[in-house]
Design a protein around this motif. Structure first.
Motif, PDB file in Angstrom:
ATOM      1  N   PRO A   1       0.809  -1.234   0.000  1.00 44.24           N
ATOM      2  CA  PRO A   1       0.000   0.000   0.000  1.00 44.24           C
ATOM      3  C   PRO A   1       0.834   1.272   0.000  1.00 44.24           C
ATOM      4  CG  PRO A   1      -0.931  -1.605   1.521  1.00 44.24           C
ATOM      5  CD  PRO A   1       0.387  -2.166   1.069  1.00 44.24           C
ATOM      6  N   ASP A   2       1.988   1.229   0.677  1.00 42.08           N
ATOM      7  CA  ASP A   2       2.826   2.423   0.731  1.00 42.08           C
ATOM      8  C   ASP A   2       3.953   2.406  -0.299  1.00 42.08           C
ATOM      9  OD1 ASP A   2       4.401   0.449   1.792  1.00 42.08           O
ATOM     10  OD2 ASP A   2       4.824   1.476   3.690  1.00 42.08           O
ATOM     11  N   GLY A   3       4.035   1.335  -1.097  1.00 42.08           N
ATOM     12  CA  GLY A   3       5.078   1.243  -2.104  1.00 42.08           C
ATOM     13  C   GLY A   3       6.450   0.904  -1.567  1.00 42.08           C
ATOM     14  N   GLU A   4       6.583   0.720  -0.265  1.00 46.59           N
ATOM     15  CA  GLU A   4       7.887   0.451   0.324  1.00 46.59           C
ATOM     16  C   GLU A   4       8.250  -1.028   0.197  1.00 46.59           C
ATOM     17  OE1 GLU A   4      10.378   2.430   1.825  1.00 46.59           O
ATOM     18  OE2 GLU A   4       9.232   3.841   0.598  1.00 46.59           O
ATOM     19  N   PRO A   5       9.518  -1.317  -0.137  1.00 44.12           N
ATOM     20  CA  PRO A   5       9.948  -2.715  -0.219  1.00 44.12           C
ATOM     21  C   PRO A   5      10.016  -3.331   1.165  1.00 44.12           C
ATOM     22  CG  PRO A   5      11.819  -1.243  -0.480  1.00 44.12           C
ATOM     23  CD  PRO A   5      10.599  -0.371  -0.464  1.00 44.12           C
ATOM     24  N   PRO A   6      10.058  -4.664   1.241  1.00 40.41           N
ATOM     25  CA  PRO A   6      10.183  -5.332   2.543  1.00 40.41           C
ATOM     26  C   PRO A   6      11.430  -4.870   3.299  1.00 40.41           C
ATOM     27  CG  PRO A   6       9.568  -6.901   0.850  1.00 40.41           C
ATOM     28  CD  PRO A   6       9.908  -5.630   0.138  1.00 40.41           C
TER      29      PRO A   6
ATOM     30  N   GLY B   1      -4.098   3.493 -20.526  1.00 42.50           N
ATOM     31  CA  GLY B   1      -4.388   4.181 -19.268  1.00 42.50           C
ATOM     32  C   GLY B   1      -4.886   3.252 -18.181  1.00 42.50           C
ATOM     33  N   ARG B   2      -5.047   1.964 -18.492  1.00 43.04           N
ATOM     34  CA  ARG B   2      -5.593   1.007 -17.530  1.00 43.04           C
ATOM     35  C   ARG B   2      -4.588  -0.072 -17.140  1.00 43.04           C
ATOM     36  NH1 ARG B   2     -10.861   0.285 -21.388  1.00 43.04           N
ATOM     37  NH2 ARG B   2     -11.772   2.366 -21.063  1.00 43.04           N
ATOM     38  N   ILE B   3      -3.329   0.115 -17.482  1.00 41.42           N
ATOM     39  CA  ILE B   3      -2.309  -0.878 -17.171  1.00 41.42           C
ATOM     40  C   ILE B   3      -2.042  -0.879 -15.667  1.00 41.42           C
ATOM     41  CG2 ILE B   3       0.119  -1.510 -17.499  1.00 41.42           C
ATOM     42  CD1 ILE B   3      -0.101  -0.355 -20.330  1.00 41.42           C
ATOM     43  N   THR B   4      -2.055  -2.062 -15.076  1.00 40.68           N
ATOM     44  CA  THR B   4      -1.850  -2.183 -13.627  1.00 40.68           C
ATOM     45  C   THR B   4      -0.545  -2.890 -13.268  1.00 40.68           C
ATOM     46  OG1 THR B   4      -3.056  -4.301 -13.585  1.00 40.68           O
ATOM     47  CG2 THR B   4      -4.339  -2.279 -13.221  1.00 40.68           C
ATOM     48  N   ARG B   5       0.112  -3.502 -14.247  1.00 39.29           N
ATOM     49  CA  ARG B   5       1.304  -4.308 -13.966  1.00 39.29           C
ATOM     50  C   ARG B   5       2.519  -3.735 -14.668  1.00 39.29           C
ATOM     51  NH1 ARG B   5       1.150 -10.642 -15.457  1.00 39.29           N
ATOM     52  NH2 ARG B   5      -0.312 -10.609 -13.697  1.00 39.29           N
ATOM     53  N   VAL B   6       3.670  -3.831 -13.995  1.00 33.56           N
ATOM     54  CA  VAL B   6       4.946  -3.561 -14.645  1.00 33.56           C
ATOM     55  C   VAL B   6       5.744  -4.852 -14.689  1.00 33.56           C
ATOM     56  CG1 VAL B   6       5.155  -1.100 -14.151  1.00 33.56           C
ATOM     57  CG2 VAL B   6       5.892  -2.770 -12.437  1.00 33.56           C
ATOM     58  N   ARG B   7       6.593  -4.953 -15.705  1.00 27.63           N
ATOM     59  CA  ARG B   7       7.489  -6.110 -15.781  1.00 27.63           C
ATOM     60  C   ARG B   7       8.913  -5.641 -15.543  1.00 27.63           C
ATOM     61  NH1 ARG B   7      10.144  -9.152 -20.769  1.00 27.63           N
ATOM     62  NH2 ARG B   7      11.428 -10.539 -19.510  1.00 27.63           N
TER      63      ARG B   7
ATOM     64  N   ALA C   1       7.319   2.780  -9.404  1.00 28.52           N
ATOM     65  CA  ALA C   1       6.120   2.117  -9.930  1.00 28.52           C
ATOM     66  C   ALA C   1       4.905   2.443  -9.071  1.00 28.52           C
ATOM     67  CB  ALA C   1       6.348   0.607  -9.992  1.00 28.52           C
ATOM     68  N   HIS C   2       5.084   2.507  -7.773  1.00 28.52           N
ATOM     69  CA  HIS C   2       3.977   2.857  -6.875  1.00 28.52           C
ATOM     70  C   HIS C   2       3.499   4.276  -7.136  1.00 28.52           C
ATOM     71  CE1 HIS C   2       2.335   4.340  -2.965  1.00 28.52           C
ATOM     72  NE2 HIS C   2       1.676   3.206  -3.049  1.00 28.52           N
ATOM     73  N   ARG C   3       4.428   5.208  -7.313  1.00 27.90           N
ATOM     74  CA  ARG C   3       4.041   6.596  -7.594  1.00 27.90           C
ATOM     75  C   ARG C   3       3.246   6.700  -8.892  1.00 27.90           C
ATOM     76  NH1 ARG C   3       9.373   7.564  -5.673  1.00 27.90           N
ATOM     77  NH2 ARG C   3      10.189   7.714  -7.805  1.00 27.90           N
ATOM     78  N   LEU C   4       3.542   5.815  -9.848  1.00 27.40           N
ATOM     79  CA  LEU C   4       2.848   5.842 -11.135  1.00 27.40           C
ATOM     80  C   LEU C   4       1.537   5.056 -11.114  1.00 27.40           C
ATOM     81  CD1 LEU C   4       5.944   5.394 -13.472  1.00 27.40           C
ATOM     82  CD2 LEU C   4       4.554   7.456 -13.217  1.00 27.40           C
ATOM     83  N   GLY C   5       1.204   4.435  -9.987  1.00 31.66           N
ATOM     84  CA  GLY C   5      -0.097   3.799  -9.839  1.00 31.66           C
ATOM     85  C   GLY C   5      -0.173   2.331 -10.170  1.00 31.66           C
ATOM     86  N   TYR C   6       0.962   1.655 -10.401  1.00 32.69           N
ATOM     87  CA  TYR C   6       0.932   0.226 -10.704  1.00 32.69           C
ATOM     88  C   TYR C   6       0.715  -0.578  -9.425  1.00 32.69           C
ATOM     89  CZ  TYR C   6       2.747   1.850 -15.147  1.00 32.69           C
ATOM     90  OH  TYR C   6       2.896   2.514 -16.333  1.00 32.69           O
ATOM     91  N   THR C   7       0.050  -1.712  -9.557  1.00 35.28           N
ATOM     92  CA  THR C   7      -0.346  -2.489  -8.382  1.00 35.28           C
ATOM     93  C   THR C   7       0.386  -3.818  -8.249  1.00 35.28           C
ATOM     94  OG1 THR C   7      -2.190  -3.512  -9.598  1.00 35.28           O
ATOM     95  CG2 THR C   7      -2.649  -1.461  -8.421  1.00 35.28           C
ATOM     96  N   GLU C   8       1.178  -4.217  -9.255  1.00 32.04           N
ATOM     97  CA  GLU C   8       1.956  -5.447  -9.130  1.00 32.04           C
ATOM     98  C   GLU C   8       3.109  -5.432 -10.121  1.00 32.04           C
ATOM     99  OE1 GLU C   8      -0.717  -8.687  -9.822  1.00 32.04           O
ATOM    100  OE2 GLU C   8      -0.947  -8.263 -11.950  1.00 32.04           O
TER     101      GLU C   8
END
Length: 395
Positions: free
Chosen positions: A194-199, A317-323, A350-357
């Motif tokens: 949720p916060d985009g922070e890595p483990p 505009g609906r892309i949710t994943r980055v590779r 990636a989190h700032r850009l709105g990607y979810t996985e």
């Protein structure tokens, strides 16, 4: 390939004889490109590549890989119906670096027809034998720098950009045709926190590395595109020089690849680590444009109307994943913890850009360090692709 041929390619009977012939002329090229539409027409997960990009990939005048490799495209027919295709490759750079006896195959597509598959592989083996090559490794289309591997596990969703997809029965066809496992390629799915922070573990290593004032990390500078691409190519060729099946990219190949990436690449998702001001490592994450391409079914226009283009434009505009697919660390800097820095920085971007996985793919099964990093990021192994090898000539 006619509409009738396209409609029946996946279901043709086995009574008619199989013939294999080289691709010659526009009609054969069309048949080669269009065969997957028949094979996958009922598969909800297949993502059709853009036809114009596939035509460019197969065109010796437009794909610089043809400058260094000898490539033959083959079609298999039962009677008059196209039921299979394959590319067979003699790549001197691979042979000089890894195995003087080995050629490649790629772009393999086939109906569930062992006889047709066997005929294709035998024709490919015969072509390689004429060049003194007695082993065949693949799928590599046309090298490890392109799409590679056969999907053997993880058929429950569409592939990410740059990752192959195929029906489950392909593995059986290769086994029945005398191929055995050479190497597995693993994909890891990382949900976005949720916060985009890595483990914590990755974060600690990254923070410790960045406490060294010699180490900095930055995004790609799009205003210096050519210079930045040259930096990435130089790191890539150094970092991958000893990797399994690696082939160094030429300047022409990298310029060609960079030109293709420019339309979809987001500079924030390319992170470059420097040591004492010198580029030492990079990671390049790409929006999963397959999510946008899928509705277009390979075509940007239909009857002259930009139907596919509109679908792709809306889908972007609906892309949710980055590779996270391409990374490299110069050999002399591999003990510095730069991978953790790059992963943490790229995930935050990636989190700032709105990607979810994130799909971290692919990683060699025996690359313990990279697989540990994927797990440390919270990744779950969700797909496996396999490279196969066969010894000997035609069976």
């Amino acid at each position: 390939m006619s509409a009738t041929d396209s409609a029946t390619a996946a279901h043709v009977g086995t009574d008619a004889p199989v013939t294999v012939s080289p691709v010659e002329g526009r009609a054969d090229t069309n048949a080669f490109i269009r065969l997957p539409y028949a094979l996958y027409r009922d598969d909800q997960h297949w993502v059709a590549p853009l036809e114009r990009e596939m035509r460019a990939f197969l065109d010796p005048r437009r794909n610089p890989t043809f400058d260094t490799a000898e490539i033959r495209l083959l079609l298999a027919r039962r009677g008059k119906t196209v039921v299979g295709r394959i590319a067979v490759v003699s790549e001197p750079r691979y042979q000089e670096r890894h195995d003087f006896t080995c050629g490649h195959f790629g772009l393999f597509e086939c109906a569930d027809d062992t006889g047709a598959a066997a005929a294709l592989f035998d024709a490919a083996a015969a072509w390689l034998a004429e060049r003194g090559l007695t082993r065949m490794l693949g799928p590599l289309s046309f090298s490890v720098n392109d799409e590679c591997g056969l999907l053997v596990d993880g058929f429950d969703g569409p592939p990410s950009v740059g990752i192959p997809y195929n029906p489950p029965y392909y593995a059986r066809l290769l086994t029945e045709c005398g191929f055995g496992k050479a190497k597995d390629l693993l994909s890891w799915l990382v949900p976005m926190p949720p916060d985009g922070e890595p483990p914590a573990g990755i974060r600690r290593v990254a923070e410790r590395t960045l406490s060294d004032p010699a180490v900095t990390v930055r995004p790609l500078d799009p205003g210096r595109w050519d210079d930045e691409m040259a930096v990435i190519k130089d790191i890539y060729n150094d970092a991958w020089a000893e990797n399994y099946a690696s082939v160094p990219l030429t300047d022409q190949e990298f310029r060609h690849m960079a030109a293709q990436l420019k339309a979809v690449l987001k500079p924030e998702l390319v992170r470059i680590a420097e040591v004492d001001g010198e580029p030492a490592a990079f990671t390049m994450w790409l929006p999963d444009v397959n999510q946008a391409l899928r509705p277009a079914r390979g075509r940007l226009t239909t009857w002259g109307l930009p139907v596919g283009l509109l679908r792709v434009t809306l889908g972007m505009g609906r892309i949710t994943r980055v590779r996270g697919g391409t990374s490299g660390v110069r050999k002399e800097h591999r003990s510095r913890g730069l991978v953790a820095v790059l992963l943490a920085d790229a995930q935050r971007a990636a989190h700032r850009l709105g990607y979810t996985e994130t799909d971290l793919s692919w990683i060699l099964e025996d690359n313990r360090g990279s697989n540990r990093h994927a797990q440390a990021m919270g990744g779950v192994h969700f797909r496996t692709h396999r490279l196969y090898v066969r010894d000997g000539g035609p069976r």
